[in-house]
Scaffold this motif. Structure first.
Motif, short mmCIF file in Angstrom:
data_model
loop_
_atom_site.label_atom_id
_atom_site.label_comp_id
_atom_site.label_asym_id
_atom_site.label_seq_id
_atom_site.Cartn_x
_atom_site.Cartn_y
_atom_site.Cartn_z
N TYR A 12 0.85 -1.19 0.00
CA TYR A 12 0.00 0.00 0.00
C TYR A 12 0.88 1.24 0.00
CZ TYR A 12 -3.85 -3.12 1.07
OH TYR A 12 -4.80 -4.12 1.01
N VAL A 13 0.72 2.07 -1.00
CA VAL A 13 1.53 3.27 -1.13
C VAL A 13 0.80 4.45 -0.49
CG1 VAL A 13 2.52 4.90 -2.80
CG2 VAL A 13 2.68 2.44 -3.21
N GLY A 14 1.54 5.16 0.38
CA GLY A 14 0.97 6.32 1.06
C GLY A 14 1.76 7.57 0.79
N ARG A 15 2.03 8.34 1.86
CA ARG A 15 2.62 9.66 1.66
C ARG A 15 4.13 9.73 1.78
NH1 ARG A 15 -1.81 13.55 4.65
NH2 ARG A 15 -3.61 12.65 3.58
N THR A 47 0.60 8.87 -8.07
CA THR A 47 1.87 9.24 -8.73
C THR A 47 3.05 8.57 -8.04
OG1 THR A 47 0.94 11.36 -9.40
CG2 THR A 47 3.33 11.18 -9.44
N THR A 48 3.05 8.55 -6.70
CA THR A 48 4.13 7.90 -5.95
C THR A 48 4.20 6.41 -6.29
OG1 THR A 48 3.58 9.44 -4.16
CG2 THR A 48 5.10 7.65 -3.62
N ALA A 49 3.04 5.78 -6.44
CA ALA A 49 3.00 4.35 -6.78
C ALA A 49 3.64 4.11 -8.15
CB ALA A 49 1.55 3.84 -6.77
N VAL A 50 3.29 4.94 -9.12
CA VAL A 50 3.87 4.79 -10.47
C VAL A 50 5.37 5.04 -10.41
CG1 VAL A 50 3.88 5.69 -12.84
CG2 VAL A 50 1.71 5.40 -11.64
N ASP A 51 5.80 6.08 -9.68
CA ASP A 51 7.23 6.36 -9.51
C ASP A 51 7.96 5.14 -8.90
OD1 ASP A 51 7.00 8.94 -10.47
OD2 ASP A 51 6.96 9.89 -8.49
N ALA A 52 7.39 4.58 -7.83
CA ALA A 52 8.04 3.46 -7.13
C ALA A 52 8.18 2.25 -8.06
CB ALA A 52 7.25 3.09 -5.88
N VAL A 53 7.12 1.95 -8.81
CA VAL A 53 7.16 0.81 -9.73
C VAL A 53 8.21 1.04 -10.81
CG1 VAL A 53 5.86 -0.38 -11.56
CG2 VAL A 53 4.79 0.04 -9.33
N GLU A 54 8.23 2.26 -11.34
CA GLU A 54 9.19 2.57 -12.42
C GLU A 54 10.64 2.50 -11.92
OE1 GLU A 54 7.38 2.05 -15.44
OE2 GLU A 54 8.98 3.44 -15.98
N ILE A 55 10.89 3.02 -10.73
CA ILE A 55 12.25 2.98 -10.17
C ILE A 55 12.65 1.53 -9.90
CG2 ILE A 55 13.72 3.65 -8.22
CD1 ILE A 55 11.92 6.22 -8.00
N ALA A 56 11.73 0.76 -9.32
CA ALA A 56 12.04 -0.64 -9.01
C ALA A 56 12.35 -1.42 -10.30
CB ALA A 56 10.87 -1.30 -8.28
N ARG A 57 11.54 -1.20 -11.30
CA ARG A 57 11.69 -1.93 -12.57
C ARG A 57 12.99 -1.55 -13.29
NH1 ARG A 57 10.57 -0.80 -17.79
NH2 ARG A 57 9.83 1.29 -17.34
N ARG A 58 13.32 -0.25 -13.29
CA ARG A 58 14.48 0.20 -14.06
C ARG A 58 15.80 -0.05 -13.34
NH1 ARG A 58 14.28 4.32 -17.73
NH2 ARG A 58 15.82 5.42 -16.48
N ARG A 59 15.77 0.10 -12.01
CA ARG A 59 17.05 0.05 -11.30
C ARG A 59 17.32 -1.23 -10.55
NH1 ARG A 59 17.99 5.18 -7.75
NH2 ARG A 59 16.59 6.64 -8.80
N PHE A 60 16.26 -1.89 -10.07
CA PHE A 60 16.49 -2.98 -9.12
C PHE A 60 16.02 -4.36 -9.54
CE2 PHE A 60 16.33 0.99 -6.70
CZ PHE A 60 17.55 0.93 -6.05
N VAL A 61 14.82 -4.47 -10.04
CA VAL A 61 14.29 -5.81 -10.36
C VAL A 61 14.04 -5.88 -11.87
CG1 VAL A 61 12.71 -7.62 -9.55
CG2 VAL A 61 13.03 -5.55 -8.17
N LYS A 62 15.11 -6.07 -12.62
CA LYS A 62 15.04 -5.98 -14.08
C LYS A 62 14.10 -7.04 -14.68
CE LYS A 62 18.85 -3.20 -14.36
NZ LYS A 62 18.77 -1.77 -14.58
#
Lengths: 98, 98
Positions: A12-15, A47-62
């Motif tokens: 669950y993504v919050g603030r 927006t935070t959820a989309v940011d988190a998914v994009e960062i995870a996908r690009r940098r950490f869990v290819k």
């Protein structure tokens, strides 16, 4: 080891800043048996959820892929001093190990 | 009448309130020949885009369906006084008349 079954990994993504949730996603996928993680958010946290998914996908869990994105609306109780309930948008991003 | 073909209806969501973009979606679908509309946003406007789609779907264009949602990342030029380019999340919501 884990109490959760592989399909009950929900974040669950919050603030907090996106990196907090990136860590959650990376940790969730660190279990070898985990094949699917769902990221949920409402309102401005979308927006935070989309940011988190994009960062995870690009940098950490290819090897991670977005398998489904659903949007919706939830009714929230009125704010203090207001009489009408509020409608708030939601997002649900399902991630799969590819 | 319209200069655009039916598959080039793109609405870019920015910093205005969601209702501005709801109007854009409703107007785009008002052409009988229009079968598909795409709503695009980046950064904080992602939430506004989801809000606009949800309001349009629930209140105005009941026969409208979300057919696809894609998220991604774009590289933006650095802000004034900064040297690094910024990564910004994007969303693309494809709507179809059902």
């Amino acid at each position: 080891m884990s109490k959760k079954s592989s399909d009950s990994n929900i974040i669950y993504v919050g603030r907090k800043p996106p990196m907090n949730y990136v860590l959650g996603i990376v940790t969730a996928f660190s279990g070898a048996e985990v094949k699917e993680v769902t990221v949920k958010a409402r309102g401005q946290a979308i927006t935070t959820a989309v940011d988190a998914v994009e960062i995870a996908r690009r940098r950490f869990v290819k090897e991670m892929k977005v398998s489904k994105i659903a949007i919706g609306t939830e009714e929230m109780p009125p704010r203090e001093g207001e009489s009408n309930s509020r409608m708030i948008s939601t997002i649900e991003i399902t991630l799969k190990r590819s």
